[in-house]
Design a protein around this motif. Structure first.
Motif, short mmCIF file in Angstrom:
data_model
loop_
_atom_site.label_atom_id
_atom_site.label_comp_id
_atom_site.label_asym_id
_atom_site.label_seq_id
_atom_site.Cartn_x
_atom_site.Cartn_y
_atom_site.Cartn_z
N VAL A 138 0.86 -1.18 0.00
CA VAL A 138 0.00 0.00 0.00
C VAL A 138 0.90 1.23 0.00
O VAL A 138 1.88 1.28 0.76
CB VAL A 138 -0.88 0.04 1.27
N ASN A 139 0.58 2.20 -0.84
CA ASN A 139 1.29 3.49 -0.82
C ASN A 139 0.33 4.58 -0.36
O ASN A 139 -0.82 4.64 -0.81
CB ASN A 139 1.77 3.86 -2.23
N ILE A 140 0.83 5.42 0.53
CA ILE A 140 0.06 6.61 0.94
C ILE A 140 0.97 7.83 0.79
O ILE A 140 2.13 7.80 1.23
CB ILE A 140 -0.41 6.51 2.42
N LEU A 141 0.43 8.87 0.18
CA LEU A 141 1.16 10.13 0.03
C LEU A 141 0.60 11.15 1.02
O LEU A 141 -0.59 11.09 1.34
CB LEU A 141 0.97 10.69 -1.39
N GLY A 142 1.45 12.06 1.48
CA GLY A 142 0.95 13.09 2.39
C GLY A 142 2.03 14.06 2.81
O GLY A 142 3.09 14.15 2.17
N ASP A 143 1.74 14.75 3.92
CA ASP A 143 2.65 15.81 4.38
C ASP A 143 3.37 15.46 5.66
O ASP A 143 4.50 15.88 5.88
CB ASP A 143 1.84 17.10 4.62
N ASP A 144 2.71 14.70 6.53
CA ASP A 144 3.26 14.46 7.86
C ASP A 144 3.70 12.99 7.98
O ASP A 144 2.90 12.08 7.83
CB ASP A 144 2.18 14.77 8.91
N VAL A 145 5.01 12.81 8.26
CA VAL A 145 5.58 11.45 8.24
C VAL A 145 4.82 10.51 9.17
O VAL A 145 4.42 9.41 8.78
CB VAL A 145 7.07 11.45 8.67
N ALA A 146 4.62 10.94 10.43
CA ALA A 146 4.02 10.04 11.42
C ALA A 146 2.61 9.64 11.00
O ALA A 146 2.24 8.46 11.07
CB ALA A 146 4.01 10.71 12.79
N GLU A 147 1.87 10.63 10.52
CA GLU A 147 0.48 10.37 10.13
C GLU A 147 0.41 9.43 8.91
O GLU A 147 -0.36 8.48 8.89
CB GLU A 147 -0.13 11.73 9.77
N VAL A 148 1.23 9.71 7.93
CA VAL A 148 1.21 8.92 6.70
C VAL A 148 1.67 7.49 6.99
O VAL A 148 1.09 6.52 6.50
CB VAL A 148 2.10 9.58 5.61
N ARG A 149 2.69 7.36 7.83
CA ARG A 149 3.19 6.03 8.15
C ARG A 149 2.14 5.22 8.89
O ARG A 149 1.93 4.03 8.61
CB ARG A 149 4.47 6.15 9.00
N GLU A 150 1.48 5.87 9.85
CA GLU A 150 0.46 5.16 10.61
C GLU A 150 -0.65 4.65 9.68
O GLU A 150 -1.09 3.51 9.78
CB GLU A 150 -0.12 6.10 11.67
N LYS A 151 -1.06 5.52 8.77
CA LYS A 151 -2.12 5.14 7.82
C LYS A 151 -1.69 3.96 6.96
O LYS A 151 -2.44 3.01 6.77
CB LYS A 151 -2.41 6.33 6.90
N ALA A 152 -0.47 4.06 6.41
CA ALA A 152 0.00 3.01 5.49
C ALA A 152 0.11 1.67 6.22
O ALA A 152 -0.30 0.62 5.71
CB ALA A 152 1.34 3.40 4.88
N GLU A 153 0.66 1.70 7.44
CA GLU A 153 0.81 0.45 8.18
C GLU A 153 -0.54 -0.11 8.60
O GLU A 153 -0.75 -1.33 8.58
CB GLU A 153 1.70 0.68 9.41
N ARG A 154 -1.46 0.78 8.96
CA ARG A 154 -2.80 0.31 9.35
C ARG A 154 -3.49 -0.33 8.16
O ARG A 154 -4.13 -1.37 8.26
CB ARG A 154 -3.61 1.51 9.87
N ALA A 155 -3.34 0.29 7.00
CA ALA A 155 -3.97 -0.23 5.78
C ALA A 155 -3.40 -1.60 5.43
O ALA A 155 -4.13 -2.54 5.12
CB ALA A 155 -3.77 0.75 4.63
N ALA A 156 -2.06 -1.72 5.49
CA ALA A 156 -1.42 -2.99 5.11
C ALA A 156 -1.81 -4.10 6.10
O ALA A 156 -2.09 -5.23 5.70
CB ALA A 156 0.09 -2.83 5.07
N HIS A 157 -1.85 -3.74 7.39
CA HIS A 157 -2.22 -4.74 8.40
C HIS A 157 -3.67 -5.18 8.18
O HIS A 157 -4.01 -6.36 8.30
CB HIS A 157 -2.03 -4.15 9.80
N TRP A 158 -4.54 -4.24 7.87
CA TRP A 158 -5.94 -4.59 7.56
C TRP A 158 -5.99 -5.56 6.39
O TRP A 158 -6.69 -6.57 6.43
CB TRP A 158 -6.76 -3.33 7.24
N MET A 159 -5.24 -5.28 5.35
CA MET A 159 -5.29 -6.13 4.15
C MET A 159 -4.81 -7.55 4.44
O MET A 159 -5.28 -8.49 3.82
CB MET A 159 -4.46 -5.51 3.03
N SER A 160 -3.85 -7.71 5.35
CA SER A 160 -3.38 -9.07 5.61
C SER A 160 -4.13 -9.77 6.73
O SER A 160 -4.30 -10.98 6.70
CB SER A 160 -1.87 -9.09 5.89
#
Ligand SMILES: Nc1ncnc2c1ncn2[C@@H]1O[C@H](COP(=O)(O)OP(=O)(O)OP(=O)(O)O)[C@@H](O)[C@H]1O
Ligand SMILES: [Mg+2]
Length: 390
Positions: free
Chosen positions: A356-378
């Motif tokens: 999953v790729n997520i683009l954004g402005d804030d590292v912590a926020e974007v990382r949390e989103k991407a990891e949450r999305a990937a964990h959901w998918m698996s």
């Protein structure tokens, strides 16, 4: 329009095929099985093994360039293909430094590049001696054939090292030992180079490994001092030129606790640390690799957002009951900004099945989103307990 042959039918070939479509090219793949990720989608599949010269020849016939999804093709086969006029890119004399970790360590030391102290291990004694010398902060590695942390051991005593070395040497696995680096984090510097000699880098990224394999990539590497980033990019450019690399190359780097950079290893093909660029850069690694091996001018590598985070979808210990399709529906409902790439692979624990790729402005926020999305998918579990029905 050209046909490019890619040896190996994994997800890297599958994603290269996507880029080939846009460029009006055909990507022919040499795959082991009809349901390999790239074999599912390529119009031209040659079934066979990358260790079979006959199969390699069949895959190469009439193609404009032959390139790789993995680095496991025997050098003598590649040399035979070159002698027969096949345009092998990267050329075998460059690729060997991505295939053979010992040859790579020796070459990089000769070039004066920073690498961990290392030694070839031909016997249990060699391993024990090196461990004693370095206070048992050492890593044993298979010289060839390792991936995703398979072929990497971290013995903490002479007994452990002896057990590993005895086993592996008995299987005929060539080994090396190197010092275990005190890591602040791991980085990757990616570069593409064409036969004409044009080269382009992407911003240096941070790679987060779990259980010895890449889990998350943050582009660009947060807080990396500008001069360190520039030094890493320059190192990648110089190495690509010195080694005669054609195509993309990832230079896996260790950032030590003192802030120094050491080279871990090289990959001369699209690499997990470049997946962010499919959505996060003007030109991603798959298109760039095709442009490079065909000697087109290279594309602009500029990032499209201040931060892009890529999170691998890694198979759960047990595949969830909810289908992948239904998981995707839920993900898109919650995160319309998520860009998902699925590889058509079966779910097995820790297997890379997508990202999953997520683009954004804030590292912590974007990382949390991407990891949450990937964990959901698996796992079909939202790590923050979110419930769509509430
Ligand atoms: N000398 C070292 N010091 C500390 N950690 C190391 C060292 N060598 C390897 N590692 C850790 O083990 C991981 C895997 O090692 P390496 O990249 O050599 O193996 P690989 O299986 O070929 O990798 P890949 O997952 O890129 O295919 C590294 O990313 C790093 O986290
Ligand atoms: Mg590695």
């Amino acid at each position: 329009m050209p046909t490019v042959t890619m040896i190996g039918g994994g997800q890297l070939a599958r994603m290269t095929h996507q880029a080939a479509i846009a460029l009006g090219q055909r990507l022919r793949v040499l795959a082991e099985k009809p349901d390999d990720p790239a074999a599912q989608v390529s119009p031209e599949v040659v079934l066979g093994s990358h260790t079979d010269l006959g199969a390699l020849r069949k895959a190469a016939v009439g193609s404009h360039a032959l390139t790789f999804d993995h680095e496991h093709v025997p050098t003598e086969h590649l040399e035979a293909l070159v002698a027969e006029g096949v345009n092998v890119q990267p050329p075998p004399q460059a690729l060997v430094y991505a295939q053979d970790k010992l040859a790579m360590r020796v070459k990089l030391s000769e070039l004066g590049l920073p690498v961990p102290a290392f030694t070839p291990v031909g016997s249990v004694d060699d391993a024990v001696r090196f461990g004693d010398e370095h206070g048992w902060r050492i890593v044993l590695k298979a010289v060839r054939g390792g991936y995703d942390g398979r072929g990497v051991w971290m013995p903490e005593s002479a007994e452990e090292a002896a057990a590993i070395a005895t086993d592996q040497l008995a299987y005929g696995v060539q080994l090396l030992a190197e010092t275990k680096v005190e890591l602040k984090r791991e980085l990757s510097a990616m570069v593409a180079r064409s036969p004409f000699g044009q080269a382009a880098t992407w911003p240096v990224v941070e790679t987060v490994q779990r259980k010895g394999q890449c889990a998350v990539v943050i582009a660009p590497a947060p807080g990396l001092p500008e001069d360190t980033a520039a030094a890493a990019e320059t190192m990648a450019l110089n190495l690509a030129r010195e080694l005669g690399v054609v195509g993309v190359m990832a230079v896996e780097l260790f950032e030590t606790v003192e802030g120094e950079l050491l080279v871990n290893e090289l990959a001369m093909r699209p690499h997990n640390s470049g997946h962010w660029g499919m959505d996060g850069a003007r030109t991603g690694q798959f298109e760039q690799h095709l442009r490079a091996v065909l000697d087109y001018p290279l594309g602009d590598t500029a990032p499209l957002a201040p931060v892009t985070v890529m999170a691998n979808i890694l198979g759960a210990p047990q595949a969830p009951e909810m289908s992948m399709d239904e998981r995707l529906h839920h993900l898109f409902a919650r995160m319309p900004e998520a860009k998902v790439h699925l590889y058509g692979k079966g779910e097995r624990q820790d297997r890379k099945i997508g990202h999953v790729n997520i683009l954004g402005d804030d590292v912590a926020e974007v990382r949390e989103k991407a990891e949450r999305a990937a964990h959901w998918m698996s796992h079909a579990i939202w790590t923050d307990g979110w419930d769509p029905h509430e």
